[in-house]
Design a protein around this motif. Structure first.
Motif, PDB file in Angstrom:
ATOM      1  N   LYS A  30      29.679  -0.542  27.934  1.00 37.91           N
ATOM      2  CA  LYS A  30      30.785  -1.278  27.325  1.00 37.91           C
ATOM      3  C   LYS A  30      31.773  -0.389  26.573  1.00 37.91           C
ATOM      4  N   ILE A  31      31.379   0.831  26.229  1.00 39.78           N
ATOM      5  CA  ILE A  31      32.285   1.681  25.457  1.00 39.78           C
ATOM      6  C   ILE A  31      33.042   2.666  26.341  1.00 39.78           C
ATOM      7  N   HIS A  32      32.730   2.655  27.638  1.00 39.21           N
ATOM      8  CA  HIS A  32      33.311   3.663  28.526  1.00 39.21           C
ATOM      9  C   HIS A  32      34.485   3.132  29.335  1.00 39.21           C
ATOM     10  N   ARG A  33      35.520   3.959  29.441  1.00 40.71           N
ATOM     11  CA  ARG A  33      36.577   3.695  30.403  1.00 40.71           C
ATOM     12  C   ARG A  33      36.006   3.846  31.803  1.00 40.71           C
ATOM     13  N   MET A  34      36.356   2.934  32.676  1.00 41.70           N
ATOM     14  CA  MET A  34      35.910   2.987  34.068  1.00 41.70           C
ATOM     15  C   MET A  34      37.130   3.141  34.977  1.00 41.70           C
ATOM     16  N   ASN A  35      36.966   3.956  35.994  1.00 43.35           N
ATOM     17  CA  ASN A  35      38.085   4.305  36.862  1.00 43.35           C
ATOM     18  C   ASN A  35      37.727   4.120  38.332  1.00 43.35           C
ATOM     19  N   TRP A  36      38.737   3.792  39.119  1.00 46.79           N
ATOM     20  CA  TRP A  36      38.643   3.817  40.577  1.00 46.79           C
ATOM     21  C   TRP A  36      39.606   4.884  41.096  1.00 46.79           C
ATOM     22  N   TYR A  37      39.088   5.785  41.898  1.00 48.64           N
ATOM     23  CA  TYR A  37      39.884   6.800  42.578  1.00 48.64           C
ATOM     24  C   TYR A  37      39.807   6.544  44.083  1.00 48.64           C
ATOM     25  N   ARG A  75      26.912  -6.986  32.921  1.00 47.23           N
ATOM     26  CA  ARG A  75      26.263  -6.569  34.166  1.00 47.23           C
ATOM     27  C   ARG A  75      26.485  -5.090  34.472  1.00 47.23           C
ATOM     28  N   ASN A  76      27.141  -4.373  33.561  1.00 49.68           N
ATOM     29  CA  ASN A  76      27.450  -2.951  33.773  1.00 49.68           C
ATOM     30  C   ASN A  76      28.217  -2.731  35.078  1.00 49.68           C
ATOM     31  N   MET A  77      29.187  -3.604  35.309  1.00 47.85           N
ATOM     32  CA  MET A  77      29.907  -3.540  36.580  1.00 47.85           C
ATOM     33  C   MET A  77      31.411  -3.504  36.369  1.00 47.85           C
ATOM     34  N   VAL A  78      32.076  -2.835  37.295  1.00 47.75           N
ATOM     35  CA  VAL A  78      33.533  -2.823  37.358  1.00 47.75           C
ATOM     36  C   VAL A  78      33.926  -3.184  38.785  1.00 47.75           C
ATOM     37  N   PHE A  79      35.049  -3.880  38.903  1.00 49.18           N
ATOM     38  CA  PHE A  79      35.484  -4.400  40.194  1.00 49.18           C
ATOM     39  C   PHE A  79      36.911  -3.947  40.490  1.00 49.18           C
ATOM     40  N   LYS A  86      47.495  -2.394  52.783  1.00 51.33           N
ATOM     41  CA  LYS A  86      48.359  -1.681  53.717  1.00 51.33           C
ATOM     42  C   LYS A  86      47.565  -0.553  54.361  1.00 51.33           C
ATOM     43  N   SER A  87      48.072  -0.062  55.473  1.00 48.03           N
ATOM     44  CA  SER A  87      47.360   1.024  56.164  1.00 48.03           C
ATOM     45  C   SER A  87      47.237   2.254  55.269  1.00 48.03           C
ATOM     46  N   GLU A  88      48.218   2.454  54.410  1.00 50.65           N
ATOM     47  CA  GLU A  88      48.180   3.617  53.515  1.00 50.65           C
ATOM     48  C   GLU A  88      47.149   3.493  52.403  1.00 50.65           C
ATOM     49  N   ASP A  89      46.520   2.339  52.284  1.00 48.75           N
ATOM     50  CA  ASP A  89      45.427   2.168  51.326  1.00 48.75           C
ATOM     51  C   ASP A  89      44.096   2.671  51.888  1.00 48.75           C
ATOM     52  N   SER A  90      44.067   3.004  53.166  1.00 49.29           N
ATOM     53  CA  SER A  90      42.837   3.498  53.792  1.00 49.29           C
ATOM     54  C   SER A  90      42.407   4.800  53.125  1.00 49.29           C
ATOM     55  N   ALA A  91      41.167   4.837  52.691  1.00 48.16           N
ATOM     56  CA  ALA A  91      40.650   6.000  51.971  1.00 48.16           C
ATOM     57  C   ALA A  91      39.189   5.731  51.625  1.00 48.16           C
ATOM     58  N   VAL A  92      38.539   6.744  51.111  1.00 46.89           N
ATOM     59  CA  VAL A  92      37.249   6.537  50.470  1.00 46.89           C
ATOM     60  C   VAL A  92      37.532   6.261  48.997  1.00 46.89           C
ATOM     61  N   TYR A  93      36.967   5.191  48.492  1.00 49.60           N
ATOM     62  CA  TYR A  93      37.179   4.780  47.111  1.00 49.60           C
ATOM     63  C   TYR A  93      35.962   5.150  46.271  1.00 49.60           C
ATOM     64  N   TYR A  94      36.229   5.792  45.144  1.00 50.56           N
ATOM     65  CA  TYR A  94      35.180   6.279  44.266  1.00 50.56           C
ATOM     66  C   TYR A  94      35.285   5.630  42.883  1.00 50.56           C
ATOM     67  N   CYS A  95      34.149   5.293  42.353  1.00 52.99           N
ATOM     68  CA  CYS A  95      34.054   4.815  40.973  1.00 52.99           C
ATOM     69  C   CYS A  95      33.731   6.015  40.078  1.00 52.99           C
ATOM     70  N   ASN A  96      34.307   6.026  38.909  1.00 54.21           N
ATOM     71  CA  ASN A  96      34.163   7.188  38.022  1.00 54.21           C
ATOM     72  C   ASN A  96      34.104   6.760  36.570  1.00 54.21           C
ATOM     73  N   THR A  97      33.321   7.469  35.795  1.00 47.72           N
ATOM     74  CA  THR A  97      33.389   7.382  34.358  1.00 47.72           C
ATOM     75  C   THR A  97      33.064   8.754  33.795  1.00 47.72           C
ATOM     76  N   ASN A  98      33.198   8.903  32.521  1.00 44.45           N
ATOM     77  CA  ASN A  98      32.869  10.191  31.930  1.00 44.45           C
ATOM     78  C   ASN A  98      32.286  10.010  30.545  1.00 44.45           C
ATOM     79  N   ARG A  99      31.569  11.030  30.149  1.00 45.31           N
ATOM     80  CA  ARG A  99      30.973  11.068  28.818  1.00 45.31           C
ATOM     81  C   ARG A  99      31.171  12.480  28.301  1.00 45.31           C
TER      82      ARG A  99
END
Length: 115
Positions: A30-37, A75-79, A86-99
């Protein structure tokens, strides 16, 4: 030990939607920023969306109005809800956080948007 696991990638036609999910364990979620790359073949990994502990969000300009990041601290989840893909959205998507100075990454989930 911190574990980050993404789910929800797949194939979709342009204009369609996908919802990615990420579970992060081993942290006080709950205290961590969560990111999607995302990273497309031959390109750099880009920050797509980010959500802070207070729920404030940031988005890559090209996805604003189409993607929505949200979190469920119980639930310790990010969505990542992705609409009007769009076709340009095609990629591998990664979830990230840091400490501190340490980044934690999942293995990624591929998204392919066909024309």
């Amino acid at each position: 030990q911190v574990h980050v696991v993404e789910r929800g990638g797949g194939f979709v036609q342009a204009g369609g939607s996908l919802r990615l999910s990420c579970t992060a364990s081993g942290i006080n979620f709950k205290i961590h920023r969560m990111n999607w790359y995302r990273q497309a073949p031959g390109k750099e990994r880009d920050l797509v969306a980010s959500i802070a502990s207070d729920g404030s969000t940031n988005y890559l300009d090209s996805v604003k109005g189409r993607f929505t990041i949200s979190r469920n601290n119980a639930r310790n989840m990010v969505f990542l809800q992705m609409d009007s893909l769009k076709s340009e959205d095609s990629a591998v998507y990664y979830c990230n956080t840091n400490r501190g100075n340490t980044d934690f990454w999942g293995k990624g989930t591929p998204v392919t948007v066909s024309l």
